[in-house]
Design an enzyme around this catalytic site. Structure first.
Site, short mmCIF file in Angstrom:
data_model
loop_
_atom_site.label_atom_id
_atom_site.label_comp_id
_atom_site.label_asym_id
_atom_site.label_seq_id
_atom_site.Cartn_x
_atom_site.Cartn_y
_atom_site.Cartn_z
N ASN A 10 0.85 -1.20 0.00
CA ASN A 10 0.00 0.00 0.00
C ASN A 10 0.89 1.25 0.00
O ASN A 10 1.59 1.53 0.98
CB ASN A 10 -0.90 -0.06 1.26
CG ASN A 10 -1.82 1.13 1.38
OD1 ASN A 10 -1.47 2.25 1.02
ND2 ASN A 10 -3.00 0.88 1.91
N LYS A 13 0.39 3.81 2.84
CA LYS A 13 0.98 3.37 4.11
C LYS A 13 2.49 3.49 4.08
O LYS A 13 3.11 3.93 5.05
CB LYS A 13 0.66 1.89 4.32
CG LYS A 13 -0.53 1.62 5.17
CD LYS A 13 -0.43 0.16 5.55
CE LYS A 13 -1.74 -0.40 5.93
NZ LYS A 13 -1.64 -1.84 6.14
N ASP A 70 -1.02 -4.50 10.32
CA ASP A 70 -2.39 -4.72 9.87
C ASP A 70 -3.23 -3.73 10.63
O ASP A 70 -3.00 -3.48 11.82
CB ASP A 70 -2.86 -6.16 10.13
CG ASP A 70 -4.11 -6.44 9.30
OD1 ASP A 70 -4.11 -6.12 8.09
OD2 ASP A 70 -5.10 -6.96 9.84
N SER A 71 -4.15 -3.11 9.92
CA SER A 71 -4.90 -2.03 10.54
C SER A 71 -6.29 -2.01 9.96
O SER A 71 -6.57 -2.67 8.96
CB SER A 71 -4.19 -0.71 10.26
OG SER A 71 -4.02 -0.54 8.86
N TYR A 155 -10.39 5.40 4.77
CA TYR A 155 -11.56 6.02 5.39
C TYR A 155 -11.26 7.42 5.97
O TYR A 155 -12.12 8.00 6.64
CB TYR A 155 -12.09 5.11 6.52
CG TYR A 155 -12.52 3.74 6.05
CD1 TYR A 155 -13.80 3.52 5.55
CD2 TYR A 155 -11.64 2.66 6.09
CE1 TYR A 155 -14.19 2.26 5.12
CE2 TYR A 155 -12.03 1.40 5.66
CZ TYR A 155 -13.30 1.21 5.17
OH TYR A 155 -13.69 -0.04 4.74
N ASP A 156 -10.06 7.95 5.72
CA ASP A 156 -9.67 9.24 6.32
C ASP A 156 -10.70 10.35 6.15
O ASP A 156 -10.96 11.09 7.11
CB ASP A 156 -8.32 9.71 5.75
CG ASP A 156 -7.14 8.99 6.38
OD1 ASP A 156 -7.33 8.31 7.41
OD2 ASP A 156 -6.02 9.12 5.87
N LYS A 176 -1.28 13.82 11.41
CA LYS A 176 -1.89 12.48 11.41
C LYS A 176 -0.93 11.47 12.02
O LYS A 176 -1.30 10.67 12.88
CB LYS A 176 -2.27 12.06 9.98
CG LYS A 176 -2.84 10.64 9.95
CD LYS A 176 -3.24 10.12 8.59
CE LYS A 176 -3.64 8.66 8.69
NZ LYS A 176 -3.96 8.03 7.41
P1 IMP Z 1 -4.48 -3.46 5.67
O1 IMP Z 1 -3.64 -2.96 4.55
O2 IMP Z 1 -4.86 -4.87 5.59
O3 IMP Z 1 -3.93 -3.06 7.01
O4 IMP Z 1 -5.88 -2.74 5.47
C1 IMP Z 1 -6.13 -1.59 6.10
C2 IMP Z 1 -7.40 -0.97 5.57
O5 IMP Z 1 -7.96 -0.28 6.68
C3 IMP Z 1 -7.07 0.09 4.51
O6 IMP Z 1 -7.23 -0.39 3.22
C4 IMP Z 1 -8.07 1.17 4.84
O7 IMP Z 1 -9.30 0.85 4.24
C5 IMP Z 1 -8.23 1.05 6.35
N1 IMP Z 1 -7.23 1.91 7.05
C6 IMP Z 1 -6.16 1.52 7.82
N2 IMP Z 1 -5.46 2.58 8.26
C7 IMP Z 1 -6.07 3.65 7.75
C8 IMP Z 1 -5.80 5.04 7.85
O8 IMP Z 1 -4.82 5.51 8.47
N3 IMP Z 1 -6.67 5.84 7.22
C9 IMP Z 1 -7.75 5.38 6.52
N4 IMP Z 1 -8.03 4.10 6.38
C10 IMP Z 1 -7.20 3.23 6.99
#
Ligand code: IMP
Length: 199
Positions: A10, A13, A70-71, A155-156, A176
């Site tokens: 990503n 990220k 993971d977030s 979703y920011d 942020k």
């Molecule tokens: P991951 O890459 O599997 O961790 O997916 C995280 C998903 O959670 C992202 O694609 C976003 O949809 C959402 N997400 C995680 N962190 C953020 C952030 O800082 N801002 C906005 N959306 C986030």
């Protein structure tokens, strides 16, 4: 630690993580530097499961220390959804716009006081022998009923940070990073990495 691979594809990220680790790690690598890195299916039930799975497989495959995070967004009114499925909330190939549209649809008519949510993040740091440590962070907020701001990702634009009266997409990246779920988890990781450097 001199070299670290950040196992995320990503770009949003990756930009945030580069800024967060400035001055702590001499050289950061990304999956672009390791084109044969194995694909990981993010099918864990928790953020920790997924972060460890991603970081451990890349550390074993490359022989380097690896971090993966993971977030996701945990919405109270939706019993914690989308949670670990945040990236795929509106379907396997969903865009940020699709996911935001689904969130607004599911919260249609829900008053502001019941639109509370949190972003959560878990970072796993794994070594080539498979040993891992994890670091966690969270940010509380409220889901608006329409997007505001153009910065950030995911979703920011819908996530209001009450203390600032602004969404994460309206706040500068430095702000942020100072307050976010990922920023807080990285603060723990940085403290740990700095301890390793101390004689
Ligand atoms: P991951 O890459 O599997 O961790 O997916 C995280 C998903 O959670 C992202 O694609 C976003 O949809 C959402 N997400 C995680 N962190 C953020 C952030 O800082 N801002 C906005 N959306 C986030």
């Amino acid at each position: 630690m001199r070299e670290l691979l950040v196992a995320t594809a990503n770009k949003g990220k990756l930009r945030e993580i580069e800024l967060l680790l400035q001055g702590t790690v001499a050289r950061l690598f990304s999956p672009v530097d390791f084109p044969t890195l194995p694909e990981v299916v993010e099918d864990g039930e928790t953020f920790t499961d997924n972060a460890v799975k991603k970081a451990r497989s890349a550390a074993i495959a490359t022989g380097m220390p690896v971090i993966a995070d993971d977030s996701g967004l945990v919405v109270d009114q939706l019993d914690g959804r989308p949670g670990v499925r945040s990236a795929r909330f509106a379907g396997e190939t969903a865009s940020d716009a699709d996911n935001n549209a689904r969130l607004l649809r599911e919260l249609a008519g829900v008053p502001a006081e019941r639109r509370t949510a949190a972003f959560r993040c878990v970072i796993a740091l794994c070594m080539p022998d498979g040993a891992c440590m994890t670091f966690a962070g969270a940010l509380n907020g409220v889901i608006l009923d329409e997007p505001r701001g153009t910065a950030g990702f995911g979703y920011d634009p819908l996530f209001l940070v009450p203390e600032f009266g602004q969404t994460l997409a309206e706040l500068p990246l430095e702000v942020k990073n100072a307050i976010s779920h990922r920023g807080r988890a990285f603060a723990w990781l940085k403290e740990y990495l700095q301890c390793l450097q101390d004689p």
